[in-house]
Enzyme design. Structure first.
Site, PDB file in Angstrom:
ATOM      1  N   TYR A 128       0.836  -1.201   0.000  1.00  0.00           N
ATOM      2  CA  TYR A 128       0.000   0.000   0.000  1.00  0.00           C
ATOM      3  C   TYR A 128       0.868   1.247   0.000  1.00  0.00           C
ATOM      4  O   TYR A 128       1.840   1.322   0.759  1.00  0.00           O
ATOM      5  CB  TYR A 128      -0.882   0.026   1.245  1.00  0.00           C
ATOM      6  CG  TYR A 128      -2.038  -0.950   1.189  1.00  0.00           C
ATOM      7  CD1 TYR A 128      -3.287  -0.549   0.756  1.00  0.00           C
ATOM      8  CD2 TYR A 128      -1.870  -2.273   1.576  1.00  0.00           C
ATOM      9  CE1 TYR A 128      -4.357  -1.439   0.716  1.00  0.00           C
ATOM     10  CE2 TYR A 128      -2.928  -3.173   1.531  1.00  0.00           C
ATOM     11  CZ  TYR A 128      -4.170  -2.743   1.097  1.00  0.00           C
ATOM     12  OH  TYR A 128      -5.212  -3.625   1.057  1.00  0.00           O
ATOM     13  N   TYR A 146      -2.029  -9.813   0.086  1.00  0.00           N
ATOM     14  CA  TYR A 146      -1.211  -9.002   0.994  1.00  0.00           C
ATOM     15  C   TYR A 146      -0.714  -9.899   2.109  1.00  0.00           C
ATOM     16  O   TYR A 146      -1.483 -10.697   2.652  1.00  0.00           O
ATOM     17  CB  TYR A 146      -2.084  -7.879   1.577  1.00  0.00           C
ATOM     18  CG  TYR A 146      -1.564  -7.314   2.874  1.00  0.00           C
ATOM     19  CD1 TYR A 146      -0.732  -6.197   2.874  1.00  0.00           C
ATOM     20  CD2 TYR A 146      -1.873  -7.907   4.095  1.00  0.00           C
ATOM     21  CE1 TYR A 146      -0.224  -5.697   4.064  1.00  0.00           C
ATOM     22  CE2 TYR A 146      -1.378  -7.408   5.286  1.00  0.00           C
ATOM     23  CZ  TYR A 146      -0.550  -6.307   5.264  1.00  0.00           C
ATOM     24  OH  TYR A 146      -0.050  -5.812   6.435  1.00  0.00           O
ATOM     25  N   ARG A 153      -3.565 -12.252   3.227  1.00  0.00           N
ATOM     26  CA  ARG A 153      -4.955 -11.892   2.945  1.00  0.00           C
ATOM     27  C   ARG A 153      -5.193 -12.057   1.448  1.00  0.00           C
ATOM     28  O   ARG A 153      -4.336 -11.743   0.640  1.00  0.00           O
ATOM     29  CB  ARG A 153      -5.238 -10.427   3.325  1.00  0.00           C
ATOM     30  CG  ARG A 153      -5.124 -10.117   4.821  1.00  0.00           C
ATOM     31  CD  ARG A 153      -6.067  -8.963   5.191  1.00  0.00           C
ATOM     32  NE  ARG A 153      -7.432  -9.374   4.948  1.00  0.00           N
ATOM     33  CZ  ARG A 153      -8.373  -8.620   4.406  1.00  0.00           C
ATOM     34  NH1 ARG A 153      -8.100  -7.375   4.049  1.00  0.00           N
ATOM     35  NH2 ARG A 153      -9.586  -9.083   4.209  1.00  0.00           N
ATOM     36  N   HIS A 175      -7.858  -7.897  -2.571  1.00  0.00           N
ATOM     37  CA  HIS A 175      -9.092  -7.166  -2.261  1.00  0.00           C
ATOM     38  C   HIS A 175      -8.940  -5.696  -2.604  1.00  0.00           C
ATOM     39  O   HIS A 175      -7.828  -5.182  -2.726  1.00  0.00           O
ATOM     40  CB  HIS A 175      -9.447  -7.329  -0.779  1.00  0.00           C
ATOM     41  CG  HIS A 175      -8.371  -6.824   0.144  1.00  0.00           C
ATOM     42  ND1 HIS A 175      -7.261  -7.573   0.460  1.00  0.00           N
ATOM     43  CD2 HIS A 175      -8.218  -5.640   0.775  1.00  0.00           C
ATOM     44  CE1 HIS A 175      -6.478  -6.875   1.260  1.00  0.00           C
ATOM     45  NE2 HIS A 175      -7.029  -5.690   1.472  1.00  0.00           N
ATOM     46  N   HIS A 204     -10.475  -1.935  -1.278  1.00  0.00           N
ATOM     47  CA  HIS A 204     -11.226  -1.250  -0.217  1.00  0.00           C
ATOM     48  C   HIS A 204     -11.994  -0.067  -0.798  1.00  0.00           C
ATOM     49  O   HIS A 204     -11.475   0.651  -1.655  1.00  0.00           O
ATOM     50  CB  HIS A 204     -10.271  -0.663   0.825  1.00  0.00           C
ATOM     51  CG  HIS A 204      -9.451  -1.649   1.590  1.00  0.00           C
ATOM     52  ND1 HIS A 204      -9.849  -2.149   2.800  1.00  0.00           N
ATOM     53  CD2 HIS A 204      -8.241  -2.188   1.343  1.00  0.00           C
ATOM     54  CE1 HIS A 204      -8.899  -2.963   3.264  1.00  0.00           C
ATOM     55  NE2 HIS A 204      -7.911  -3.005   2.399  1.00  0.00           N
TER      56      HIS A 204
HETATM   57  C1  MBD Z   1      -4.904  -5.249   4.903  1.00  0.00           C
HETATM   58  O1  MBD Z   1      -4.668  -4.915   3.628  1.00  0.00           O
HETATM   59  C2  MBD Z   1      -6.170  -5.202   5.332  1.00  0.00           C
HETATM   60  O2  MBD Z   1      -7.100  -4.834   4.446  1.00  0.00           O
HETATM   61  C3  MBD Z   1      -6.484  -5.531   6.631  1.00  0.00           C
HETATM   62  C4  MBD Z   1      -7.887  -5.491   7.064  1.00  0.00           C
HETATM   63  C5  MBD Z   1      -5.506  -5.904   7.508  1.00  0.00           C
HETATM   64  C6  MBD Z   1      -4.206  -5.952   7.079  1.00  0.00           C
HETATM   65  C7  MBD Z   1      -3.913  -5.619   5.778  1.00  0.00           C
HETATM   66 FE    FE Z   2      -6.253  -4.208   2.644  1.00  0.00          FE
END
Ligand code: MBD
Ligand code: FE
Length: 325
Positions: free
Chosen positions: A132, A165, A186, A189, A191
């Site tokens: 990010y 991620y 993860r 995704h 957001h």
């Molecule tokens: C992420 O990218 C995320 O969306 C969340 C909820 C926790 C850690 C990394």
């Molecule tokens: Fe995230």
């Protein structure tokens, strides 16, 4: 003195004391946990740890009865104040941005189906390596921005496909995850915070159906109804997703609810730069003190500052330092 604070803090302490007894926690355990907790703070990983392991339970409670599109956790990587983009909408990318081009489109409506022209979608996502902007080497502002829905509530923006991620493995959160043998990844995704005047702010995440780790999200933030299947249409990867917003009824439900609703509403006005909820602002080292009134339940600003993760510390912590030069 605040009764709610006393009830929650006291209840949590009681639970932990009971846990110590039930699990025969030893002095070695206690010292190890204490040191780990200190390290989480020193590494600036409290936002990461809490949002990965706790936030989904809070989110589920908060929005259990809300009509419209399901919410999902905000996580630790939202930054308020992303720019309002210009059509044709495209999230900012680097000149040499890796990753497959992706078009996301759909409609924003009220929960009962009326189009919401002018609704704002504040979007943030990882790059093709799961990083990010603001929290890694990748330049500020990349893959973040606000998109506005048109007359019929339709919206559309171009971006790149995000990647899964991983929780950073070199910090205390990652060390815990490794020690427990948990999956640190993860699924891929996107957001979004979707807002429109008179409606409750919707903070949500779309998970890509063809991503790895869908069934093993460490943050338990994947909801079946928020899994989207990217389709290939004349060579381009396309995601279609509509968003339906609940009416902002909470503003009428009493002072405590009103404060929460006001905070949420203020988070993403269509017009102005976003002022995040206090928690988000604080975790990002922003002007949290001005978000909420000072009151009996609020600590003095001098005390609150001590709880802010060391975002601006040098050298940058392993997690969480928006690197601003
Ligand atoms: C992420 O990218 C995320 O969306 C969340 C909820 C926790 C850690 C990394
Ligand atoms: Fe995230």
């Amino acid at each position: 003195m605040s009764r709610r604070t006393e009830r929650l803090a006291g209840g949590l302490i009681d639970q932990i004391r009971r846990f110590v007894d039930e699990h025969d926690v030893t002095y070695d355990d206690y010292r190890a946990v204490k040191q780990w907790l200190i390290e989480v703070g020193e590494a600036g990983e409290w936002p990461l740890f809490l949002d990965v392991f706790i936030e989904s339970a809070v989110e589920a409670k908060a929005h259990a009865a809300r009509p419209g599109t399901s919410g999902a956790i905000e996580g630790p990587y939202y930054l308020p104040g992303a720019p309002l983009l210009e059509p044709p909408y495209e999230l900012p990318v680097r000149a040499d941005e890796e990753g497959e081009p992706l078009l996301v489109h759909g409609r924003v409506t009220s929960a009962d189906g009326r189009p919401l022209p002018g609704a704002v979608l504040d979007v943030w996502q990882s790059d093709a390596q799961g990083r990010y902007s603001g929290f890694s080497e990748i330049p500020d502002g990349i893959l973040r921005g606000k998109v506005v829905a048109g007359d019929d509530g339709a919206y559309e923006f171009r971006t790149i496909r995000p990647a899964p991620y991983t929780i950073p493995l070199d910090g205390p959160t990652g060390q815990l995850v490794a020690a427990c043998g948990w999956n640190p990844w993860r699924p891929a995704h996107i957001h979004l915070k979707v807002s429109a005047d008179g409606y409750e702010l919707l903070t949500t995440q779309l998970t890509l159906a063809d991503s790895d780790y869908i069934d093993d999200d460490p943050a338990r933030a994947v909801k079946p109804e928020l899994i989207v299947q990217p389709l290939r249409r004349s060579g381009t990867l396309v995601i279609e997703q509509d968003f339906a917003l609940a009416p902002a009824i909470h503003a009428l439900a009493g002072p405590a609810a009103a404060e929460g609703a006001a905070g949420r509403a203020a988070a993403e006005g269509a017009a102005g730069p976003a002022v995040g909820p206090a928690g988000a602002a604080r975790r990002n080292g922003r002007a949290a003190a001005s978000d909420r009134p000072e009151g009996p339940d609020r600590e003095p600003a001098s005390r609150r500052r001590a709880w802010r993760p060391p975002m601006a510390a040098e050298p940058a912590p392993r997690f969480g330092a928006p690197r601003r030069s």
